[in-house]
Design an enzyme around this catalytic site. Structure first.
Site, PDB file in Angstrom:
ATOM      1  N   GLU A  26      19.705   6.767  92.912  1.00 45.86           N
ATOM      2  CA  GLU A  26      20.621   6.775  91.771  1.00 45.86           C
ATOM      3  C   GLU A  26      21.900   6.006  92.091  1.00 45.86           C
ATOM      4  O   GLU A  26      22.446   5.317  91.225  1.00 45.86           O
ATOM      5  CB  GLU A  26      20.949   8.213  91.347  1.00 45.86           C
ATOM      6  CG  GLU A  26      19.798   8.945  90.682  1.00 45.86           C
ATOM      7  CD  GLU A  26      19.360   8.298  89.368  1.00 45.86           C
ATOM      8  OE1 GLU A  26      20.108   7.487  88.811  1.00 45.86           O
ATOM      9  OE2 GLU A  26      18.246   8.606  88.912  1.00 45.86           O
TER      10      GLU A  26
ATOM     11  N   THR B 284      22.727  -1.975  88.961  1.00 52.09           N
ATOM     12  CA  THR B 284      21.780  -2.845  89.658  1.00 52.09           C
ATOM     13  C   THR B 284      20.364  -2.600  89.140  1.00 52.09           C
ATOM     14  O   THR B 284      19.981  -1.472  88.872  1.00 52.09           O
ATOM     15  CB  THR B 284      21.835  -2.562  91.183  1.00 52.09           C
ATOM     16  OG1 THR B 284      23.208  -2.541  91.594  1.00 52.09           O
ATOM     17  CG2 THR B 284      21.116  -3.629  91.976  1.00 52.09           C
TER      18      THR B 284
ATOM     19  N   TYR C 103      26.644  11.636  85.222  1.00 52.77           N
ATOM     20  CA  TYR C 103      25.278  11.123  85.122  1.00 52.77           C
ATOM     21  C   TYR C 103      24.492  11.384  86.414  1.00 52.77           C
ATOM     22  O   TYR C 103      23.380  11.938  86.381  1.00 52.77           O
ATOM     23  CB  TYR C 103      25.274   9.605  84.806  1.00 52.77           C
ATOM     24  CG  TYR C 103      23.914   9.048  85.114  1.00 52.77           C
ATOM     25  CD1 TYR C 103      22.862   9.265  84.226  1.00 52.77           C
ATOM     26  CD2 TYR C 103      23.643   8.414  86.321  1.00 52.77           C
ATOM     27  CE1 TYR C 103      21.579   8.859  84.532  1.00 52.77           C
ATOM     28  CE2 TYR C 103      22.376   8.004  86.644  1.00 52.77           C
ATOM     29  CZ  TYR C 103      21.337   8.223  85.742  1.00 52.77           C
ATOM     30  OH  TYR C 103      20.074   7.839  86.066  1.00 52.77           O
TER      31      TYR C 103
ATOM     32  N   ASP D 241      22.783   7.812  80.281  1.00 53.64           N
ATOM     33  CA  ASP D 241      23.139   6.508  80.854  1.00 53.64           C
ATOM     34  C   ASP D 241      22.954   5.461  79.755  1.00 53.64           C
ATOM     35  O   ASP D 241      22.717   5.807  78.587  1.00 53.64           O
ATOM     36  CB  ASP D 241      22.288   6.205  82.103  1.00 53.64           C
ATOM     37  CG  ASP D 241      20.854   5.839  81.741  1.00 53.64           C
ATOM     38  OD1 ASP D 241      20.438   6.127  80.586  1.00 53.64           O
ATOM     39  OD2 ASP D 241      20.162   5.250  82.579  1.00 53.64           O
TER      40      ASP D 241
ATOM     41  N   CYS E  70       6.277   2.599  70.204  1.00 55.48           N
ATOM     42  CA  CYS E  70       7.221   3.641  70.622  1.00 55.48           C
ATOM     43  C   CYS E  70       6.746   5.027  70.163  1.00 55.48           C
ATOM     44  O   CYS E  70       6.395   5.201  68.992  1.00 55.48           O
ATOM     45  CB  CYS E  70       8.600   3.331  70.027  1.00 55.48           C
ATOM     46  SG  CYS E  70       9.810   4.599  70.429  1.00 55.48           S
TER      47      CYS E  70
HETATM   48  S1  SF4 Z   1      11.299   3.166  67.157  1.00 56.94           S
HETATM   49 FE1  SF4 Z   1      12.289   1.358  68.013  1.00 56.94          FE
HETATM   50  S2  SF4 Z   1      14.474   1.709  67.757  1.00 56.94           S
HETATM   51 FE2  SF4 Z   1      13.471   3.690  67.459  1.00 56.94          FE
HETATM   52  S3  SF4 Z   1      13.568   4.630  69.462  1.00 56.94           S
HETATM   53 FE3  SF4 Z   1      11.605   3.576  69.338  1.00 56.94          FE
HETATM   54  S4  SF4 Z   1      11.926   1.532  70.197  1.00 56.94           S
HETATM   55 FE4  SF4 Z   1      13.935   2.457  69.789  1.00 56.94          FE
END
Ligand code: SF4
Length: 350
Positions: A31, A37, A114, A132, A196
């Site tokens: 950490e 970095t 953090y 972070d 995502c």
């Molecule tokens: S949908 Fe897109 S903007 Fe929303 S958290 Fe996931 S990657 Fe990030």
């Protein structure tokens, strides 16, 4: 949200040495190295550090020079000094392990909110949040939070959200999942929203705000700085100075006598001042031998090095500093700021 994130993390996490063996000391060192970095840069440094200082006792026993040498090239040397000082503080208190609470960790040098949260959750499985840059980005977008996340009240709100969202008993993986999502998917530019795990309820995506969040205030423009370093040679060896242990920059590190130019000061005047400041001698300025451009925080620095000829007289080191003539082998063994290592390498090649 928490379970989706955990499932994504467990399927997509990168294998990293501190992640695969999350012992407290290893998590702490990683950490500290990862502050400012990139992971790829840290990896070889981490392995070398662990081979040289495998535990707190080995670090506490080390000389400061050895610690700074192992950090050479990572920059922001206060991180290395904090690790070393904390190891010595722990040993002085008769402890061989890190404290396992945020409050205990925060009491050690160099450990902020953090880092304390990261060590407590990842290494000690405590239900503590982390915030972070990656977490800020993911949460600001997912929750569509406007405002500057580095300032109150949004900064405080982000810590509260991070605490409220974490999955009890699995805070280490949850925190790493948020950070990993920010690093791999919810990237600063062109996030991969299509893959995502938070896409279905991402408010920022729904509102078309992804490109504008987080609303971090623009940094002030970079300031240009010209610095000069003097190359004094004596019988094939080069003069280097060690900065005092309490210096604001480069404390205890070795460098060529150097200064940053003041307003209206030219290169020759700067070199005369550098030699006088570090050695107490006057000098005549010779040819320019090279230059190196680099950045430190918001400063764009050009460092030029010139041959100089000192006036006859005895060298006098500044209080708390040290002067030494070194050959190439001797220079390689010293802990130097990266820009001065460039000078040493270039002089060794020439
Ligand atoms: S949908 Fe897109 S903007 Fe929303 S958290 Fe996931 S990657 Fe990030």
């Amino acid at each position: 949200m928490g379970q989706r994130l955990l499932a994504w993390y467990r399927a997509n996490r990168r294998s990293l040495p501190w992640r695969d063996r999350p012992e407290p000391y290893r998590v702490w060192v990683s950490e500290m190295m990862l502050q400012q970095t990139q992971v790829d840069t840290v990896l070889p440094y981490f392995e070398r550090w662990m081979a040289r200082f495998p535990d707190i006792a080995a670090l506490a026993d080390a000389e400061e020079d050895a610690v700074l040498s192992m950090w050479q090239g990572l920059g922001y040397y206060s991180r290395a000094r904090s690790l070393w000082q904390a190891a010595r503080d722990l040993r002085a208190a008769g402890k061989s392990e890190l404290p396992d609470t945020v409050a205990g960790l925060r009491a050690l040098p160099g450990i902020g909110d953090y880092t304390a949260g990261a060590i407590a959750s990842i290494a000690f499985e405590r239900d503590e949040p982390v915030v972070d840059g990656n977490v800020i980005r993911v949460l600001a977008r997912w929750l569509a939070l406007g405002g500057d996340p580095n300032k109150r009240p949004l900064r405080d709100a982000l810590w509260q959200f991070a605490r409220r969202l974490l999955v009890e008993g699995q805070a280490g993986d949850f925190n790493q999942g948020l950070m990993e999502l920010g690093a791999l998917v919810c990237r600063p530019k062109q996030p991969s929203c299509g893959v995502c795990p938070l896409q279905s309820d991402c408010r920022g995506l729904e509102a078309g705000l992804v490109d504008t969040l987080p609303a971090i205030a623009k940094r002030p423009k970079a300031t240009k700085v010209l610095a000069v370093a003097a190359v004094l040679e004596h019988r094939g060896r080069l003069l280097v100075a060690r900065a005092p242990a309490d210096a604001n920059r480069w404390a205890s590190m070795w460098m060529f006598p150097s200064v940053e130019l003041g307003a209206g000061e030219n290169v020759a005047q700067g070199l005369v001042r550098a030699v006088s400041f570090w050695t107490g001698l006057n000098c005549s300025v010779g040819e320019r031998l090279g230059f190196h451009d680099h950045s430190v925080t918001r400063y764009r620095i050009r460092l030029e090095w010139h041959r100089v000829e000192p006036s006859p007289g005895k060298l006098r080191a500044r209080p708390g500093s040290e002067l030494r003539y070194c050959d190439a082998v001797g220079l390689r063994a010293l802990a130097m700021p990266a820009a001065h290592r460039v000078i040493a390498n270039s002089l060794e090649r020439s």
